[in-house]
Scaffold this active site. Structure first.
Site, PDB file in Angstrom:
ATOM      1  N   GLU A  25       0.822  -1.072   0.134  1.00 23.04           N
ATOM      2  CA  GLU A  25       0.120  -0.015   0.042  1.00 23.04           C
ATOM      3  C   GLU A  25       0.898   1.349   0.177  1.00 23.04           C
ATOM      4  O   GLU A  25       2.030   1.041   0.281  1.00 23.04           O
ATOM      5  CB  GLU A  25      -0.982   0.021   1.113  1.00 23.04           C
ATOM      6  CG  GLU A  25       0.003  -0.065   2.379  1.00 23.04           C
ATOM      7  CD  GLU A  25      -0.821   0.974   3.537  1.00 23.04           C
ATOM      8  OE1 GLU A  25      -1.204   1.789   3.372  1.00 23.04           O
ATOM      9  OE2 GLU A  25      -0.681   0.145   4.842  1.00 23.04           O
ATOM     10  N   VAL A 106      -5.307   0.274   2.937  1.00 21.86           N
ATOM     11  CA  VAL A 106      -5.550  -1.008   2.920  1.00 21.86           C
ATOM     12  C   VAL A 106      -6.681  -1.140   2.039  1.00 21.86           C
ATOM     13  O   VAL A 106      -6.521  -2.150   1.082  1.00 21.86           O
ATOM     14  CB  VAL A 106      -5.602  -1.804   4.184  1.00 21.86           C
ATOM     15  CG1 VAL A 106      -6.184  -3.127   4.088  1.00 21.86           C
ATOM     16  CG2 VAL A 106      -4.272  -1.471   4.824  1.00 21.86           C
ATOM     17  N   ASP A 138     -16.474   5.498  14.253  1.00 23.45           N
ATOM     18  CA  ASP A 138     -15.335   5.405  13.515  1.00 23.45           C
ATOM     19  C   ASP A 138     -14.706   3.965  13.510  1.00 23.45           C
ATOM     20  O   ASP A 138     -14.013   3.573  14.439  1.00 23.45           O
ATOM     21  CB  ASP A 138     -14.338   6.294  14.056  1.00 23.45           C
ATOM     22  CG  ASP A 138     -13.102   6.611  12.929  1.00 23.45           C
ATOM     23  OD1 ASP A 138     -13.042   5.702  11.974  1.00 23.45           O
ATOM     24  OD2 ASP A 138     -12.175   7.491  13.150  1.00 23.45           O
ATOM     25  N   SER A 140     -12.935   1.548  10.523  1.00 24.04           N
ATOM     26  CA  SER A 140     -12.232   1.847   9.307  1.00 24.04           C
ATOM     27  C   SER A 140     -12.787   0.733   8.306  1.00 24.04           C
ATOM     28  O   SER A 140     -13.399  -0.240   8.335  1.00 24.04           O
ATOM     29  CB  SER A 140     -10.664   1.412   9.241  1.00 24.04           C
ATOM     30  OG  SER A 140     -10.125   1.349   7.974  1.00 24.04           O
ATOM     31  N   LYS A 159      -2.680  -1.520  15.684  1.00 19.92           N
ATOM     32  CA  LYS A 159      -2.080  -0.617  16.736  1.00 19.92           C
ATOM     33  C   LYS A 159      -3.013  -0.513  17.666  1.00 19.92           C
ATOM     34  O   LYS A 159      -4.097  -0.360  17.326  1.00 19.92           O
ATOM     35  CB  LYS A 159      -1.566   0.775  16.076  1.00 19.92           C
ATOM     36  CG  LYS A 159      -0.321   0.733  15.122  1.00 19.92           C
ATOM     37  CD  LYS A 159       0.169   2.273  15.268  1.00 19.92           C
ATOM     38  CE  LYS A 159       1.493   2.104  14.400  1.00 19.92           C
ATOM     39  NZ  LYS A 159       1.422   2.430  12.924  1.00 19.92           N
TER      40      LYS A 159
END
Ligand code: PSU
Ligand code: MN
Length: 314
Positions: A25, A106, A138, A140, A159
Site C-alpha cells: 500500500e 489497505v 469510526d 475503518s 496498533k
C-alpha cells in the site's frame, strides 16, 4: 478519459506467467511515516520481496493514474507529495476522475490488487475500530474491504491506537478469518501479543496457501487475514509504547481530530512521542510481513500452477 491504469512491465510479465507478485500500500508512505523514511522503507520492503523470489507491486495513484507497481522515482515523488490525498476503495473513482494523486489505503489497495489479479498484499497495521467508536462510529473501511476481498492480507495485527477487542469482534461481524502466523493471539503492531486470543494458528505459508486454494475451489467468500507478530528482538517495551498511545489518543480527543485525519494524526503523534524509535520497529515488522507475504505468494503460485497442470492432464 486518459488511460487510468498503469501496470509496470515486470508486474504484468509476472502475472502473465503465474509468478508470485506481492502488493504494497502507499498511505503508509503519504500519511503514515515521515519523508524520506517513508520512501526508504518502501524500497526496502520491495527488495525483501525480490530476495524471496517475488515481484513487488507498490500501489498508488499519481495524477489520476492508478499505478500497479511503481518505479523508485515514482515512489519517491508520491511519498514526498504533501498534497496527496488518502484514497480508500470507495474514493478511487473520484480520485482518478479528478486527476488527483493519492496514497492508497489497505482498503483501496485490496480493490486495485484484486482487479489486477494479485493474490497477496502485505501491510504494517490495518485500520480498525477506533476507541470511542460507540460514540463516533469510526470503524475503518479496511475491515469491510478485507472481508470482501479474494486477496490475502498480511499484517502485524493492529496498533493499540484502536480498540483491539472491538476490532476482532468486528472482523468476525463482517466475515474475516484471522490466522495467527506462529502465534495464538492478535499481535499489536509494536508488541507481539495483545493478549486477545485468535481462533486459528498456522505455522507455514503453505497452510495459508491451502486456505486460499480451498476458498477459491469451493466458492466460499470471507476474507483471509494473516497476523504475523513483530520479531521479538524488535518489539518496543509494552509499558512505554502503551503510555505513548494513551497520550496520543488523549491529544487527538482534545484537538477534536476525526474521520480520515484521525489515523494519520495518531501515527504522527506516536512518532514524535517516541522520538522516532517507533520507526525502527515499523521497518522491522514491515520487512517481516514482506517476507511472510512473499512466501505465501510463492506458495499460492505453485499451487495454482499444479492445479492448472492437473486440469490439463484430467
Ligand atoms: N494503521 C497503521 N499504519 C498505517 C495505517 C493504519 O498502523 O499507515 C494506514 C493504512 O493505510 C490503513 C489506513 O489502511 O491508515 C486506515 O485509515 P482509517 O483508519 O482512516 O481507515
Ligand atoms: Mn475512520
Amino acid at each position: 478519459m486518459r488511460d487510468s491504469w498503469m501496470v509496470k512491465d515486470e508486474v504484468r510479465d509476472a502475472l502473465g506467467a503465474g509468478r508470485p507478485v506481492l502488493a504494497f500500500e502507499s498511505t503508509v508512505l503519504t500519511h503514515g511515516l515521515p519523508y524520506p523514511t517513508s520512501r526508504d522503507l518502501a524500497l526496502r520492503v520491495e527488495s525483501v520481496a525480490r530476495n524471496r523470489g517475488c515481484v513487488p507491486a507498490t500501489i498508488g495513484i499519481v495524477d489520476g493514474v492508478i499505478h500497479v507497481g511503481m518505479t523508485p522515482e515514482e515512489i519517491d515523488q508520491l511519498a514526498g507529495n504533501n498534497s496527496a490525498c488518502k484514497a480508500s476503495g470507495y474514493d478511487i473513482a473520484f480520485v482518478v476522475a479528478s486527476g488527483r494523486s493519492a496514497g492508497v489505503t489497505v482498503s483501496g489497495t485490496l480493490a486495485i490488487a484484486q482487479r489486477a489479479g494479485i493474490h497477496v498484499f502485505a501491510t504494517g497495521g490495518i485500520g480498525g475500530v477506533h476507541r470511542g467508536a460507540s460514540e463516533t462510529f469510526d470503524i475503518s473501511h479496511d475491515l469491510a474491504s478485507i472481508a470482501r476481498s479474494q486477496v490475502v492480507t498480511v499484517c502485524a495485527g493492529a496498533k493499540a491506537i484502536l480498540d483491539l477487542p472491538k476490532t476482532v469482534e468486528y472482523l468476525e461481524t463482517v466475515g474475516v478469518c484471522v490466522l495467527g502466523y506462529k502465534t495464538d493471539t492478535l499481535p499489536a503492531f509494536y508488541t507481539a501479543d495483545s493478549g486477545i486470543p485468535l481462533a486459528y494458528r498456522v505455522e507455514s505459508a503453505d497452510e495459508v496457501g491451502d486456505a486460499f486454494m480451498a476458498r477459491r475451489k469451493l466458492g466460499f467468500g470471507g476474507g483471509l487475514l494473516v497476523a504475523a507478530p513483530i520479531p521479538a528482538e524488535k518489539e518496543l517495551p509494552p509499558d512505554e509504547i502503551n503510555q505513548a498511545i494513551e497520550d496520543a489518543v488523549e491529544l487527538a480527543e482534545e484537538q477534536g481530530v476525526r474521520g480520515k485525519a484521525l489515523t494519520p494524526y495518531l501515527l504522527a503523534q506516536l512518532a514524535e512521542i517516541t522520538g522516532g524509535r517507533s520507526v525502527e520497529a515499523n521497518l522491522a515488522l514491515l520487512e517481516n510481513n514482506a517476507r511472510v507475504g512473499a512466501e505465501i505468494a510463492g506458495s499460492i503460485s505453485r499451487k495454482l500452477a499444479a492445479e492448472a497442470r492437473r486440469g490439463e492432464l484430467g
